[in-house]
Write an enzyme that holds these catalytic residues in place. Structure first.
Site, PDB file in Angstrom:
ATOM      1  N   ARG A 177     -27.421  21.390  50.826  1.00 48.39           N
ATOM      2  CA  ARG A 177     -25.996  21.801  50.723  1.00 48.39           C
ATOM      3  C   ARG A 177     -25.150  21.080  51.774  1.00 48.39           C
ATOM      4  NH1 ARG A 177     -28.335  22.748  47.118  1.00 48.39           N
ATOM      5  NH2 ARG A 177     -28.934  24.712  46.204  1.00 48.39           N
ATOM      6  N   SER A 226     -23.593  32.024  45.864  1.00 51.76           N
ATOM      7  CA  SER A 226     -24.433  32.585  46.944  1.00 51.76           C
ATOM      8  C   SER A 226     -23.711  32.345  48.255  1.00 51.76           C
ATOM      9  CB  SER A 226     -25.783  31.870  46.992  1.00 51.76           C
ATOM     10  OG  SER A 226     -26.485  32.143  45.809  1.00 51.76           O
ATOM     11  N   GLU A 296     -23.067  29.546  53.474  1.00 51.21           N
ATOM     12  CA  GLU A 296     -22.975  28.317  52.679  1.00 51.21           C
ATOM     13  C   GLU A 296     -21.500  28.127  52.314  1.00 51.21           C
ATOM     14  OE1 GLU A 296     -25.871  27.914  49.537  1.00 51.21           O
ATOM     15  OE2 GLU A 296     -24.350  27.068  48.211  1.00 51.21           O
TER      16      GLU A 296
HETATM   17  C1  LIG Z   1     -20.140  31.653  40.269  1.00 53.48           C
HETATM   18  C2  LIG Z   1     -20.568  30.570  41.227  1.00 53.48           C
HETATM   19  C3  LIG Z   1     -21.850  30.026  41.123  1.00 53.48           C
HETATM   20  C4  LIG Z   1     -22.269  29.037  42.006  1.00 53.48           C
HETATM   21  N1  LIG Z   1     -23.526  28.533  41.891  1.00 53.48           N
HETATM   22  C5  LIG Z   1     -23.928  27.545  42.720  1.00 53.48           C
HETATM   23  C6  LIG Z   1     -25.249  26.987  42.605  1.00 53.48           C
HETATM   24  O1  LIG Z   1     -26.030  27.353  41.741  1.00 53.48           O
HETATM   25  N2  LIG Z   1     -25.587  25.995  43.477  1.00 53.48           N
HETATM   26  C7  LIG Z   1     -24.733  25.533  44.431  1.00 53.48           C
HETATM   27  O2  LIG Z   1     -25.109  24.633  45.192  1.00 53.48           O
HETATM   28  N3  LIG Z   1     -23.488  26.056  44.569  1.00 53.48           N
HETATM   29  C8  LIG Z   1     -23.065  27.039  43.747  1.00 53.48           C
HETATM   30  N4  LIG Z   1     -21.807  27.563  43.887  1.00 53.48           N
HETATM   31  C9  LIG Z   1     -20.933  27.096  44.991  1.00 53.48           C
HETATM   32  C10 LIG Z   1     -19.972  25.948  44.607  1.00 53.48           C
HETATM   33  O3  LIG Z   1     -19.717  25.944  43.210  1.00 53.48           O
HETATM   34  C11 LIG Z   1     -20.506  24.576  45.042  1.00 53.48           C
HETATM   35  O4  LIG Z   1     -20.621  24.505  46.453  1.00 53.48           O
HETATM   36  C12 LIG Z   1     -19.616  23.423  44.570  1.00 53.48           C
HETATM   37  O5  LIG Z   1     -20.272  22.214  44.841  1.00 53.48           O
HETATM   38  C13 LIG Z   1     -18.234  23.389  45.209  1.00 53.48           C
HETATM   39  O6  LIG Z   1     -17.414  22.508  44.459  1.00 53.48           O
HETATM   40  P1  LIG Z   1     -15.813  22.638  44.464  1.00 53.48           P
HETATM   41  O7  LIG Z   1     -15.249  21.561  43.655  1.00 53.48           O
HETATM   42  O8  LIG Z   1     -15.425  24.020  44.089  1.00 53.48           O
HETATM   43  O9  LIG Z   1     -15.522  22.385  45.990  1.00 53.48           O
HETATM   44  P2  LIG Z   1     -14.540  23.175  46.955  1.00 53.48           P
HETATM   45  O10 LIG Z   1     -15.024  24.583  47.135  1.00 53.48           O
HETATM   46  O11 LIG Z   1     -13.150  23.008  46.529  1.00 53.48           O
HETATM   47  O12 LIG Z   1     -14.797  22.361  48.297  1.00 53.48           O
HETATM   48  C14 LIG Z   1     -16.065  22.394  48.937  1.00 53.48           C
HETATM   49  C15 LIG Z   1     -16.074  21.344  50.066  1.00 53.48           C
HETATM   50  O13 LIG Z   1     -16.005  20.047  49.495  1.00 53.48           O
HETATM   51  C16 LIG Z   1     -14.889  19.319  50.007  1.00 53.48           C
HETATM   52  N5  LIG Z   1     -14.382  18.459  48.935  1.00 53.48           N
HETATM   53  C17 LIG Z   1     -14.073  18.827  47.665  1.00 53.48           C
HETATM   54  N6  LIG Z   1     -13.659  17.754  46.959  1.00 53.48           N
HETATM   55  C18 LIG Z   1     -13.692  16.697  47.788  1.00 53.48           C
HETATM   56  C19 LIG Z   1     -13.366  15.315  47.639  1.00 53.48           C
HETATM   57  N7  LIG Z   1     -12.894  14.812  46.494  1.00 53.48           N
HETATM   58  N8  LIG Z   1     -13.533  14.501  48.724  1.00 53.48           N
HETATM   59  C20 LIG Z   1     -13.996  14.993  49.898  1.00 53.48           C
HETATM   60  N9  LIG Z   1     -14.316  16.290  50.100  1.00 53.48           N
HETATM   61  C21 LIG Z   1     -14.173  17.136  49.051  1.00 53.48           C
HETATM   62  C22 LIG Z   1     -13.905  20.404  50.442  1.00 53.48           C
HETATM   63  O14 LIG Z   1     -12.986  19.949  51.430  1.00 53.48           O
HETATM   64  C23 LIG Z   1     -14.858  21.456  50.981  1.00 53.48           C
HETATM   65  O15 LIG Z   1     -15.264  21.117  52.284  1.00 53.48           O
HETATM   66  C24 LIG Z   1     -21.373  28.572  43.016  1.00 53.48           C
HETATM   67  C25 LIG Z   1     -20.071  29.112  43.110  1.00 53.48           C
HETATM   68  C26 LIG Z   1     -19.672  30.101  42.223  1.00 53.48           C
HETATM   69  C27 LIG Z   1     -18.280  30.651  42.339  1.00 53.48           C
END
Ligand SMILES: Cc1cc2nc3c(=O)[nH]c(=O)nc-3n(C[C@H](O)[C@H](O)[C@H](O)COP(=O)(O)OP(=O)(O)OC[C@H]3O[C@@H](n4cnc5c(N)ncnc54)[C@H](O)[C@@H]3O)c2cc1C
Length: 301
Positions: A177, A226, A296
């Site tokens: 992660r 999570s 996380e």
């Molecule tokens: C219902 C649910 C289920 C989930 N299941 C999982 C799972 O099974 N496994 C898992 O690993 N995670 C899971 N997650 C967590 C989450 O979806 C992941 O961490 C996902 O990768 C975050 O993506 P995001 O686009 O929402 O990023 P954001 O939450 O918007 O950002 C996360 C980080 O990435 C950075 N970031 C985003 N885009 C960029 C970019 N273009 N350039 C540079 N930095 C950037 C942001 O600044 C921040 O630091 C879950 C979340 C939910 C709500």
């Protein structure tokens, strides 16, 4: 920050960049809570994203990138600066067995679209509500697969040097992660993933199988997935459950009864409710098991 709000607004208007002043942060976090973002801006492509990042760098305005906000929560206050929200930066380009996803492309949508074309790519991750950029930044993973397993390269913009660069697997410094993007100062514009030719029907069945597993195990209420990282050799959910914390709540935030690793918004939760609940869970788990859980999810205080 020397520019007036009027001047900053004019800059966005002249570049035809959608911008929202004093935006409700709850709309940009899947936990559906949080304070106010001074400027929420929505570039439609890499060119507009670079314009925004250049402007902010020149004017000394802090910038933060938001994908789908599925791992992010902003505390209940005014957050100054520019919040670059990638959700309008969409697009999938297929060439030579690889798929290039624009930063704001939805990961589940990309996996399903590629499947329809007979291209298989990490179906295990198809239920993660991530943007392509957020998926790479977090090295998201599920069911034994991580995005880094199918990563080829990423196009990134470095505002300090004002240049676009290509990051290789090594440059990304992937961990559990984790990636180099989390230290900030780099904006991912697009990510290229390795695909494998396969039967569309077979891929579709795999996607269904993983979403069924997810539906059975995870709550539907707003959350950040999570909340805690997996501690070495164990599971956060198992430890939280063992401590009898399922259903434990602070205000509108509660430990899910269905999956103890999920801290959910059961209605009307503030960001502070979640912060306090997370702290209570950490303390209770530490006191009874000696394991200190690490979040996380990212909370911007
Ligand atoms: C219902 C649910 C289920 C989930 N299941 C999982 C799972 O099974 N496994 C898992 O690993 N995670 C899971 N997650 C967590 C989450 O979806 C992941 O961490 C996902 O990768 C975050 O993506 P995001 O686009 O929402 O990023 P954001 O939450 O918007 O950002 C996360 C980080 O990435 C950075 N970031 C985003 N885009 C960029 C970019 N273009 N350039 C540079 N930095 C950037 C942001 O600044 C921040 O630091 C879950 C979340 C939910 C709500």
């Amino acid at each position: 920050m020397n520019r007036s709000h009027e001047e900053i607004g004019n800059f966005f208007y002249r570049g035809r960049i959608r911008a929202e002043e004093y935006a409700d942060a709850a709309r940009y976090s899947t936990f559906r809570a949080g304070g106010v973002l001074e400027w929420a801006v929505f570039p439609q492509n890499a060119g507009q994203a670079i314009e925004i990042l250049k402007f902010a760098e020149e004017e000394g305005i802090p910038v933060r990138i938001i994908g789908r906000g599925s791992n992010l929560l902003f505390s209940d206050r005014l957050h100054p600066g520019i919040f670059l929200i990638t959700r309008l930066m969409r697009g999938i380009l297929i060439r030579d067995g690889q798929a290039e996803l624009s930063a704001g492309e939805s990961l589940p949508h990309a996996i399903a679209s590629l499947a329809a074309k007979g291209l298989s790519v990490a179906e295990e991750l198809s239920g993660i509500p991530a943007s392509a950029g957020g998926a790479a930044a977090m090295n998201c993973g599920a069911y034994g697969k991580e995005i880094s397993d199918v990563f080829c390269s990423a196009s990134v913009y470095l505002p300090k040097n004002k240049n676009i660069s290509t990051y290789t697997y090594e440059d990304m410094k992937f961990g559990y992660r984790q990636s180099v993007l989390q230290s900030g100062g780099v904006c991912l514009l697009s990510v290229t993933l390795l695909t494998k030719a396969s039967d569309p029907e077979k891929i579709r069945r795999r996607i269904l199988e993983f979403s069924e597993k997810r539906r059975a195990a995870q709550p539907q209420a707003p959350s950040l997935g999570s909340f805690f990282k997996r501690p070495p050799g164990d599971y956060a959910a198992r430890l939280i459950d063992e401590c009898g914390l399922k259903g434990c709540s602070v205000g509108g935030a509660a430990v899910s009864e269905k999956h103890a690793g999920f801290l959910i918004n059961r209605g009307g939760a503030s960001a502070q409710d979640l912060i306090s609940l997370a702290e209570t869970v950490r303390e209770r788990v530490y006191r009874s098991t000696g394991v200190l859980l690490e979040p996380e999810a990212e909370i911007v205080l």
